[in-house]
Scaffold this motif. Sequence first.
Motif, PDB file in Angstrom:
ATOM      1  N   VAL A 200     105.490 -71.989  30.184  1.00 50.90           N
ATOM      2  CA  VAL A 200     104.655 -71.856  28.985  1.00 50.90           C
ATOM      3  C   VAL A 200     103.349 -71.125  29.324  1.00 50.90           C
ATOM      4  N   MET A 203     103.555 -67.513  29.094  1.00 53.78           N
ATOM      5  CA  MET A 203     103.598 -66.920  27.755  1.00 53.78           C
ATOM      6  C   MET A 203     102.197 -66.542  27.281  1.00 53.78           C
ATOM      7  N   SER A 206      97.134 -68.193  24.419  1.00 46.95           N
ATOM      8  CA  SER A 206      97.135 -68.630  23.017  1.00 46.95           C
ATOM      9  C   SER A 206      98.477 -69.260  22.661  1.00 46.95           C
ATOM     10  N   MET A 207      99.569 -68.741  23.234  1.00 41.87           N
ATOM     11  CA  MET A 207     100.855 -69.352  22.949  1.00 41.87           C
ATOM     12  C   MET A 207     100.926 -70.748  23.563  1.00 41.87           C
ATOM     13  N   ALA A 209      98.411 -72.705  23.999  1.00 38.29           N
ATOM     14  CA  ALA A 209      97.575 -73.585  23.177  1.00 38.29           C
ATOM     15  C   ALA A 209      98.303 -73.971  21.895  1.00 38.29           C
ATOM     16  N   SER A 210      99.026 -73.022  21.282  1.00 39.18           N
ATOM     17  CA  SER A 210      99.676 -73.396  20.028  1.00 39.18           C
ATOM     18  C   SER A 210     100.911 -74.253  20.277  1.00 39.18           C
ATOM     19  N   LEU A 211     101.372 -74.332  21.532  1.00 43.18           N
ATOM     20  CA  LEU A 211     102.437 -75.291  21.855  1.00 43.18           C
ATOM     21  C   LEU A 211     101.841 -76.604  22.353  1.00 43.18           C
ATOM     22  N   GLY A 212     100.506 -76.724  22.306  1.00 37.91           N
ATOM     23  CA  GLY A 212      99.871 -77.991  22.639  1.00 37.91           C
ATOM     24  C   GLY A 212      99.721 -78.234  24.131  1.00 37.91           C
ATOM     25  N   LEU A 213      99.778 -77.166  24.946  1.00 35.96           N
ATOM     26  CA  LEU A 213      99.621 -77.326  26.391  1.00 35.96           C
ATOM     27  C   LEU A 213      98.183 -76.974  26.775  1.00 35.96           C
TER      28      LEU A 213
ATOM     29  N   LEU B  50      92.635 -71.629  17.852  1.00 34.56           N
ATOM     30  CA  LEU B  50      92.637 -70.738  19.009  1.00 34.56           C
ATOM     31  C   LEU B  50      91.281 -70.063  19.133  1.00 34.56           C
ATOM     32  N   PRO B  70      94.864 -81.675  20.626  1.00 33.30           N
ATOM     33  CA  PRO B  70      95.635 -80.419  20.643  1.00 33.30           C
ATOM     34  C   PRO B  70      97.143 -80.653  20.723  1.00 33.30           C
ATOM     35  N   ALA B  71      97.568 -81.627  21.527  1.00 33.58           N
ATOM     36  CA  ALA B  71      99.007 -81.868  21.676  1.00 33.58           C
ATOM     37  C   ALA B  71      99.610 -82.349  20.350  1.00 33.58           C
ATOM     38  N   ALA B  74      99.821 -79.420  17.706  1.00 37.08           N
ATOM     39  CA  ALA B  74     100.972 -78.540  17.896  1.00 37.08           C
ATOM     40  C   ALA B  74     102.207 -79.060  17.158  1.00 37.08           C
ATOM     41  N   THR B  79     101.618 -71.607  15.404  1.00 34.39           N
ATOM     42  CA  THR B  79     101.002 -70.305  15.247  1.00 34.39           C
ATOM     43  C   THR B  79     101.858 -69.233  15.899  1.00 34.39           C
ATOM     44  N   ARG B  81     101.387 -65.396  16.979  1.00 32.87           N
ATOM     45  CA  ARG B  81     100.545 -64.206  17.089  1.00 32.87           C
ATOM     46  C   ARG B  81     101.411 -63.069  17.579  1.00 32.87           C
ATOM     47  N   ALA B  83     102.551 -60.721  20.354  1.00 33.26           N
ATOM     48  CA  ALA B  83     102.561 -61.010  21.781  1.00 33.26           C
ATOM     49  C   ALA B  83     102.809 -59.737  22.580  1.00 33.26           C
ATOM     50  N   LEU B  95     113.849 -69.037  24.575  1.00 34.51           N
ATOM     51  CA  LEU B  95     112.557 -68.907  23.903  1.00 34.51           C
ATOM     52  C   LEU B  95     112.442 -69.905  22.765  1.00 34.51           C
ATOM     53  N   PHE B  98     111.590 -73.357  23.682  1.00 32.49           N
ATOM     54  CA  PHE B  98     110.192 -73.667  23.969  1.00 32.49           C
ATOM     55  C   PHE B  98     109.431 -74.073  22.716  1.00 32.49           C
ATOM     56  N   GLY B  99     109.979 -73.794  21.536  1.00 31.23           N
ATOM     57  CA  GLY B  99     109.381 -74.323  20.313  1.00 31.23           C
ATOM     58  C   GLY B  99     109.404 -75.848  20.293  1.00 31.23           C
ATOM     59  N   PHE B 101     108.669 -77.644  22.837  1.00 30.46           N
ATOM     60  CA  PHE B 101     107.790 -78.125  23.906  1.00 30.46           C
ATOM     61  C   PHE B 101     106.816 -79.227  23.456  1.00 30.46           C
ATOM     62  N   PRO B 102     106.205 -79.112  22.243  1.00 31.71           N
ATOM     63  CA  PRO B 102     105.276 -80.172  21.841  1.00 31.71           C
ATOM     64  C   PRO B 102     105.935 -81.551  21.791  1.00 31.71           C
ATOM     65  N   PHE B 145     110.834 -64.792  18.026  1.00 27.32           N
ATOM     66  CA  PHE B 145     109.561 -65.516  18.087  1.00 27.32           C
ATOM     67  C   PHE B 145     109.378 -66.392  16.849  1.00 27.32           C
ATOM     68  N   MET B 148     111.361 -69.499  17.208  1.00 23.00           N
ATOM     69  CA  MET B 148     110.665 -70.454  18.077  1.00 23.00           C
ATOM     70  C   MET B 148     109.624 -71.231  17.272  1.00 23.00           C
ATOM     71  N   GLN B 152     109.481 -75.406  16.059  1.00 18.82           N
ATOM     72  CA  GLN B 152     108.366 -76.314  16.319  1.00 18.82           C
ATOM     73  C   GLN B 152     108.262 -77.368  15.204  1.00 18.82           C
TER      74      GLN B 152
END
Lengths: 313, 258
Positions: A200, A203, A206-207, A209-213, B50, B70-71, B74, B79, B81, B83, B95, B98-99, B101-102, B145, B148, B152
């Motif tokens: 992560v 990536m 910002s990615m 952060a938006s995945l909460g890491l 962000l 933050p966790a 998510a 979000t 953006r 990339a 990929l 990884f959505g 992941f939270p 993307f 992904m 989430q």
Amino acid sequence: MPLNLFAMFIVLCAASLMVGAQSLAWYEIFSLSGDAWLILTVSRLPRLVTLVLAGVGLSVCGVILQHITRNKFVEPATSGGLDAAKLGILIALTMMPAIGAVGQMLFALVFCLASSLVFVAIVRRIQFSNTVLVPVIGLMYGGVLSAIAEFYAYHNNILQSMQGWLLGDFSKVIEGRYEIIYLIVPAVGLSYLYAHRFTVLGMGESMAASLGLSYAATAALGLILVAVTVSATVITVGAVPFIGLVIPSLVALRYGDNLGRTLPIIALSGASMLLICDIFGRLIMYPFEVPVGLTAGGIGGVLFLVLIFKGGR
Amino acid sequence: MISVNKLFKTYGKKTVVSDVGAHFPAHKLTSLIGPNGAGKTSLLMMIARLLEPTHGDIFLNGNSIFNIRPADYAKKVATLRQAPGFNLRLTVSELVAFGRFPYSRGVLTTEDYRVIDEAIEFLSLGTLRDAYLDEISGGQRQMAFLAMTIAQQTDCLLLDEPLNNLDIKHAVQIMSALRRLCDEQGRTVILVVHDLNFAANYSDHIVAMKEGRVHYSGSVENVVKKNCLQDLYELNFRIARSEQGYLCNYFKPSGELK
């Protein structure tokens, strides 16, 4: 885990045990005759363990640094990490000569970590520039650190003994002098637990952060793991360049960058590559040895060039 | 619902977002429009957490978003953006995974796999599942993307110029997918978009910004009007409305429009 890779690794381990100035045959090992057993436990097995752990550690370090900096050409040798570790050992040697190997390693660790933090800060400022620029900056940065180390060594009249750590060399690995390398085991274990987080990180901030890491905390952990591995390696065998750069790139071409899946492959390939470099170095002017720093630098350097040309395609 | 109150963002003496107050209705698709440098992306990034605002507050369902970990955030707001520096060799399904992941932090459950498959199915990416991202087209990459972000499973999706560099077919695919996310799944979608015709035809709500301030905000009928858009972009507009939707014509300068 690809089976053929594992098979190759086993064969290389066996070969590494067999090769050496003192000839050793299979039947002697199984008969456990005194001499053969001594060679095996005092020299060959420690050497094999060190080679495998250093190969695993360096390739894992490389891939973690590459994900943190988001650049495929970064590894301890191209980011100043190795040079900082050497400077740390040097300062430990001159300021506190009685500190011992563990103390020297701690110095190396602190220096390596500090220099990695500086390097990451530099890279983050120039994030969207040319990918080849980042390792060039890293090499320049390492050059500056190395120059400071050499000047310091010259000043203290230990320039000669410094050559010892400049070049990775496994011939001095014997029982009682290599055990620090086991520190790589927990470092690599933790890396594997955090493999998804490091992906992560790769990536981008910002990615992540938006995945909460938490980017900063994860990157800091990664840099600590790198510093532990690099300092343990440098103190035991010296600087071994390019393993951390070439192996992750080659593995990524075939298996991708999802570290949760590829980290074991990277680790095994790193160990195999270092075993090959070492066996090659031991055979090329048998019964004498070429230090592995040279063979790894040679073989790795050529692969590095190939990757650059492929990457520019 | 997301609302923004007296929001400021300044860099030194330069103010990019100035005293912005806006509402983004729940379960609706809201487009942020306006000329370059209007502060649209800055506003979106502040909502995404962000970018730190200089002043002001942002509320998600009445709670200040800065009080949410933050966790946890998510799991509420995703979000996407652009990339450009993305250089990891991952397959499409990796990929999308990884959505999750939270929720999973890396160890996927059967529920996670179900959501991943759903997201891939939702955008009809099934045939590209095992393709590497660097081997597919820009439009397909953007779809991956988006998948992904969908995986989430957040109530709210924020997208920064998701149509950038896409051909018209992929742009329509992305916009209809976003429309379906609102209509079928009741998600809230907020996106920055430059193509006025996409904004006019696919949104429920439009927030129009210029020079760091919100100039117009409201339903599509209330914002996609000749005088509003002319004021916003300083161009001559002709807006045609038919059963096929809106068509904003701004391609020829004044006088040449017949």
